[in-house]
Write a protein that holds these residues in place. Structure first.
Motif, PDB file in Angstrom:
ATOM      1  N   ILE A  22      31.346  44.301  35.363  1.00 30.67           N
ATOM      2  CA  ILE A  22      30.450  45.048  36.233  1.00 30.67           C
ATOM      3  C   ILE A  22      29.036  44.481  36.187  1.00 30.67           C
ATOM      4  O   ILE A  22      28.369  44.363  37.223  1.00 30.67           O
ATOM      5  N   GLY A  23      28.573  44.110  35.007  1.00 33.31           N
ATOM      6  CA  GLY A  23      27.225  43.563  34.897  1.00 33.31           C
ATOM      7  C   GLY A  23      27.051  42.297  35.706  1.00 33.31           C
ATOM      8  O   GLY A  23      26.041  42.118  36.402  1.00 33.31           O
ATOM      9  N   LEU A  24      28.029  41.403  35.654  1.00 31.94           N
ATOM     10  CA  LEU A  24      27.980  40.176  36.437  1.00 31.94           C
ATOM     11  C   LEU A  24      28.039  40.494  37.924  1.00 31.94           C
ATOM     12  O   LEU A  24      27.322  39.878  38.728  1.00 31.94           O
ATOM     13  N   GLY A  25      28.865  41.459  38.289  1.00 32.78           N
ATOM     14  CA  GLY A  25      28.950  41.854  39.689  1.00 32.78           C
ATOM     15  C   GLY A  25      27.632  42.388  40.216  1.00 32.78           C
ATOM     16  O   GLY A  25      27.226  42.096  41.352  1.00 32.78           O
ATOM     17  N   ILE A  26      26.943  43.172  39.395  1.00 33.00           N
ATOM     18  CA  ILE A  26      25.631  43.697  39.787  1.00 33.00           C
ATOM     19  C   ILE A  26      24.636  42.559  39.949  1.00 33.00           C
ATOM     20  O   ILE A  26      23.882  42.501  40.924  1.00 33.00           O
ATOM     21  N   ALA A  27      24.618  41.639  38.992  1.00 28.69           N
ATOM     22  CA  ALA A  27      23.690  40.510  39.062  1.00 28.69           C
ATOM     23  C   ALA A  27      23.928  39.685  40.316  1.00 28.69           C
ATOM     24  O   ALA A  27      22.980  39.306  41.022  1.00 28.69           O
ATOM     25  N   ALA A  28      25.192  39.398  40.617  1.00 25.27           N
ATOM     26  CA  ALA A  28      25.514  38.601  41.803  1.00 25.27           C
ATOM     27  C   ALA A  28      25.092  39.312  43.081  1.00 25.27           C
ATOM     28  O   ALA A  28      24.576  38.689  44.013  1.00 25.27           O
ATOM     29  N   TRP A  29      25.303  40.617  43.148  1.00 23.80           N
ATOM     30  CA  TRP A  29      24.921  41.389  44.338  1.00 23.80           C
ATOM     31  C   TRP A  29      23.410  41.352  44.528  1.00 23.80           C
ATOM     32  O   TRP A  29      22.921  41.152  45.647  1.00 23.80           O
ATOM     33  N   LEU A  30      22.667  41.538  43.444  1.00 23.09           N
ATOM     34  CA  LEU A  30      21.208  41.532  43.553  1.00 23.09           C
ATOM     35  C   LEU A  30      20.690  40.165  43.974  1.00 23.09           C
ATOM     36  O   LEU A  30      19.760  40.062  44.784  1.00 23.09           O
ATOM     37  N   VAL A  31      21.276  39.106  43.433  1.00 27.42           N
ATOM     38  CA  VAL A  31      20.893  37.755  43.857  1.00 27.42           C
ATOM     39  C   VAL A  31      21.112  37.607  45.361  1.00 27.42           C
ATOM     40  O   VAL A  31      20.266  37.049  46.080  1.00 27.42           O
ATOM     41  N   SER A  32      22.228  38.124  45.861  1.00 24.39           N
ATOM     42  CA  SER A  32      22.529  38.008  47.293  1.00 24.39           C
ATOM     43  C   SER A  32      21.533  38.779  48.153  1.00 24.39           C
ATOM     44  O   SER A  32      21.365  38.467  49.333  1.00 24.39           O
ATOM     45  N   GLY A 187      34.337  55.096  37.612  1.00 26.46           N
ATOM     46  CA  GLY A 187      35.665  55.511  37.180  1.00 26.46           C
ATOM     47  C   GLY A 187      36.477  54.277  36.849  1.00 26.46           C
ATOM     48  O   GLY A 187      36.031  53.392  36.119  1.00 26.46           O
ATOM     49  N   TRP A 188      37.692  54.195  37.418  1.00 29.73           N
ATOM     50  CA  TRP A 188      38.568  53.051  37.165  1.00 29.73           C
ATOM     51  C   TRP A 188      38.097  51.880  38.021  1.00 29.73           C
ATOM     52  O   TRP A 188      38.334  51.839  39.227  1.00 29.73           O
ATOM     53  N   ILE A 189      37.428  50.938  37.400  1.00 28.46           N
ATOM     54  CA  ILE A 189      36.959  49.739  38.068  1.00 28.46           C
ATOM     55  C   ILE A 189      37.715  48.545  37.495  1.00 28.46           C
ATOM     56  O   ILE A 189      37.676  48.292  36.292  1.00 28.46           O
ATOM     57  N   ASP A 190      38.411  47.817  38.352  1.00 27.89           N
ATOM     58  CA  ASP A 190      39.130  46.624  37.896  1.00 27.89           C
ATOM     59  C   ASP A 190      38.121  45.489  37.789  1.00 27.89           C
ATOM     60  O   ASP A 190      37.865  44.747  38.749  1.00 27.89           O
ATOM     61  N   ALA A 191      37.537  45.370  36.613  1.00 31.56           N
ATOM     62  CA  ALA A 191      36.477  44.393  36.388  1.00 31.56           C
ATOM     63  C   ALA A 191      36.986  43.139  35.680  1.00 31.56           C
ATOM     64  O   ALA A 191      36.197  42.346  35.184  1.00 31.56           O
ATOM     65  N   ARG A 192      38.295  42.945  35.670  1.00 28.56           N
ATOM     66  CA  ARG A 192      38.857  41.765  35.027  1.00 28.56           C
ATOM     67  C   ARG A 192      38.509  40.503  35.810  1.00 28.56           C
ATOM     68  O   ARG A 192      38.170  40.561  37.000  1.00 28.56           O
ATOM     69  N   ALA A 193      38.615  39.374  35.144  1.00 31.98           N
ATOM     70  CA  ALA A 193      38.374  38.095  35.804  1.00 31.98           C
ATOM     71  C   ALA A 193      39.367  37.921  36.951  1.00 31.98           C
ATOM     72  O   ALA A 193      40.512  38.393  36.877  1.00 31.98           O
ATOM     73  N   PRO A 194      38.960  37.256  38.045  1.00 35.61           N
ATOM     74  CA  PRO A 194      39.855  37.079  39.192  1.00 35.61           C
ATOM     75  C   PRO A 194      41.206  36.484  38.822  1.00 35.61           C
ATOM     76  O   PRO A 194      42.239  36.895  39.367  1.00 35.61           O
ATOM     77  N   SER A 195      41.219  35.518  37.904  1.00 40.93           N
ATOM     78  CA  SER A 195      42.482  34.892  37.511  1.00 40.93           C
ATOM     79  C   SER A 195      43.424  35.896  36.855  1.00 40.93           C
ATOM     80  O   SER A 195      44.641  35.860  37.074  1.00 40.93           O
ATOM     81  N   VAL A 196      42.861  36.814  36.065  1.00 38.63           N
ATOM     82  CA  VAL A 196      43.682  37.839  35.410  1.00 38.63           C
ATOM     83  C   VAL A 196      44.191  38.844  36.427  1.00 38.63           C
ATOM     84  O   VAL A 196      45.352  39.274  36.380  1.00 38.63           O
ATOM     85  N   ALA A 199      47.096  37.294  38.196  1.00 36.52           N
ATOM     86  CA  ALA A 199      48.284  37.153  37.348  1.00 36.52           C
ATOM     87  C   ALA A 199      48.908  38.504  37.007  1.00 36.52           C
ATOM     88  O   ALA A 199      50.133  38.606  36.885  1.00 36.52           O
ATOM     89  N   GLU A 200      48.071  39.510  36.869  1.00 44.23           N
ATOM     90  CA  GLU A 200      48.547  40.841  36.490  1.00 44.23           C
ATOM     91  C   GLU A 200      47.944  41.887  37.429  1.00 44.23           C
ATOM     92  O   GLU A 200      47.083  42.670  37.035  1.00 44.23           O
ATOM     93  N   PRO A 201      48.385  41.915  38.678  1.00 41.81           N
ATOM     94  CA  PRO A 201      47.802  42.861  39.642  1.00 41.81           C
ATOM     95  C   PRO A 201      48.126  44.302  39.283  1.00 41.81           C
ATOM     96  O   PRO A 201      49.154  44.597  38.660  1.00 41.81           O
ATOM     97  N   LEU A 202      47.238  45.191  39.678  1.00 43.55           N
ATOM     98  CA  LEU A 202      47.503  46.613  39.512  1.00 43.55           C
ATOM     99  C   LEU A 202      48.686  47.013  40.390  1.00 43.55           C
ATOM    100  O   LEU A 202      48.966  46.378  41.412  1.00 43.55           O
ATOM    101  N   CYS A 217      36.421  48.290  42.493  1.00 43.78           N
ATOM    102  CA  CYS A 217      36.080  46.906  42.176  1.00 43.78           C
ATOM    103  C   CYS A 217      34.596  46.854  41.820  1.00 43.78           C
ATOM    104  O   CYS A 217      33.850  47.809  42.073  1.00 43.78           O
ATOM    105  N   VAL A 218      34.172  45.752  41.244  1.00 50.65           N
ATOM    106  CA  VAL A 218      32.797  45.670  40.768  1.00 50.65           C
ATOM    107  C   VAL A 218      31.797  45.822  41.905  1.00 50.65           C
ATOM    108  O   VAL A 218      30.694  46.341  41.716  1.00 50.65           O
ATOM    109  N   GLU A 219      32.172  45.400  43.103  1.00 49.41           N
ATOM    110  CA  GLU A 219      31.260  45.510  44.243  1.00 49.41           C
ATOM    111  C   GLU A 219      30.973  46.966  44.604  1.00 49.41           C
ATOM    112  O   GLU A 219      29.892  47.271  45.119  1.00 49.41           O
ATOM    113  N   ASP A 220      31.914  47.854  44.339  1.00 53.27           N
ATOM    114  CA  ASP A 220      31.685  49.279  44.597  1.00 53.27           C
ATOM    115  C   ASP A 220      30.527  49.797  43.751  1.00 53.27           C
ATOM    116  O   ASP A 220      29.702  50.590  44.225  1.00 53.27           O
ATOM    117  N   VAL A 221      30.473  49.366  42.515  1.00 45.94           N
ATOM    118  CA  VAL A 221      29.397  49.776  41.616  1.00 45.94           C
ATOM    119  C   VAL A 221      28.111  49.029  41.934  1.00 45.94           C
ATOM    120  O   VAL A 221      27.023  49.612  41.999  1.00 45.94           O
TER     121      VAL A 221
END
Length: 255
Positions: A22-32, A187-196, A199-202, A217-221
């Motif tokens: 989530i932290g990385l997602g927030i940083a990327a959104w703010l940069v954008s 709540g339930w945020i799938d914040a796993r790495a894209p590769s994971v 490989a292991e979808p919900l 997803c992290v973008e929601d937050v």
């Protein structure tokens, strides 16, 4: 036609726990959105790597939020590099909610969770406040829906997030009107790495149980945090925003 967001170019934000999830997602959104973002994390190698990937508007600093001397140094480095601070996002946390049963809970473990999840945001607010005041800045604390509901053996995490929620409205009153302070509770945020995730979808059941029809997803937050940091949220402080797809409003009984 959707109205374009207010431009935030030239503003500086500090996001803790930003090396992943989530932290990385927030940083990327703010940069954008045109922010200069300082990513802070205890994981130096990964933090430096992701900051480089985000480009010139991202800068990484190593930080243990529970150590006051480290927080002081981090803030000094930001001021030395950019000369200002407009936003603080307290996301760093020991995120695993589960601990040993209460009777076996180690006090050292309890204290570490409290130090990172609750004392850390207090220290950051303490040392960032003078600079946030200068530019009518904003703080967003990442709490959790677990501040309101629990599973067994989650005492340390739940207590830390409940405390952070209370700290949020306390800070809003103490630091206003110059600084706004709000909380986002995922709540339930799938914040796993894209590769994971690939490989292991919900499962379909994982998604379908949410009233909105999917897990988060992290973008929601990130989008909610970005709005709270922006001037568009200028009349909002001391509040909690739950981002959980409606799950905390769903009545659930075992059949």
């Amino acid at each position: 036609m959707t109205e374009a967001p207010v431009s935030e170019n030239g503003r500086v934000a500090l996001v803790t726990g930003a090396a992943r999830g989530i932290g990385l997602g927030i940083a990327a959104w703010l940069v954008s959105e045109g922010w200069q973002v300082v990513l802070a994390d205890i994981d130096r190698a990964r933090g430096a790597k992701v900051a480089k990937a985000l480009g010139e508007s991202a800068w990484f600093l190593t930080l243990d939020v529970s150590v006051e001397a480290d927080v002081i140094q981090c803030v000094a480095q930001i001021l030395g590099q950019f000369g200002r601070l407009d936003g603080l996002v307290c996301n760093a946390a020991i995120a695993d909610p589960h601990n040993k049963p209460l009777e076996s809970l180690d006090l050292q473990q309890w204290n570490r969770v409290m130090a990172v999840n609750l004392t850390g945001p207090m220290l950051l607010a303490k040392h960032c406040a003078p600079y946030l005041r200068t530019h009518s800045g904003s703080i967003v604390n990442l709490t959790s829906t677990r501040a309101h509901q629990s599973q067994p053996d989650t005492e340390a995490y739940v207590a830390s997030k409940g405390g952070l929620l209370a700290l949020t409205h306390a800070l809003a009153i103490s630091l206003g009107p110059q600084v706004r302070v709000n909380a986002v509770s995922p709540g339930w945020i799938d914040a796993r790495a894209p590769s994971v995730r690939r490989a292991e979808p919900l499962t379909e059941a994982d998604h379908a149980q949410h009233p909105v029809g999917r897990a988060g997803c992290v973008e929601d937050v990130a989008s909610m945090v970005a709005w709270l940091l922006s001037r568009n949220a200028g009349f909002v402080t001391g509040q909690e925003f739950v981002v959980d797809g409606g799950m905390s409003r769903k009545m659930i009984y075992e059949e």
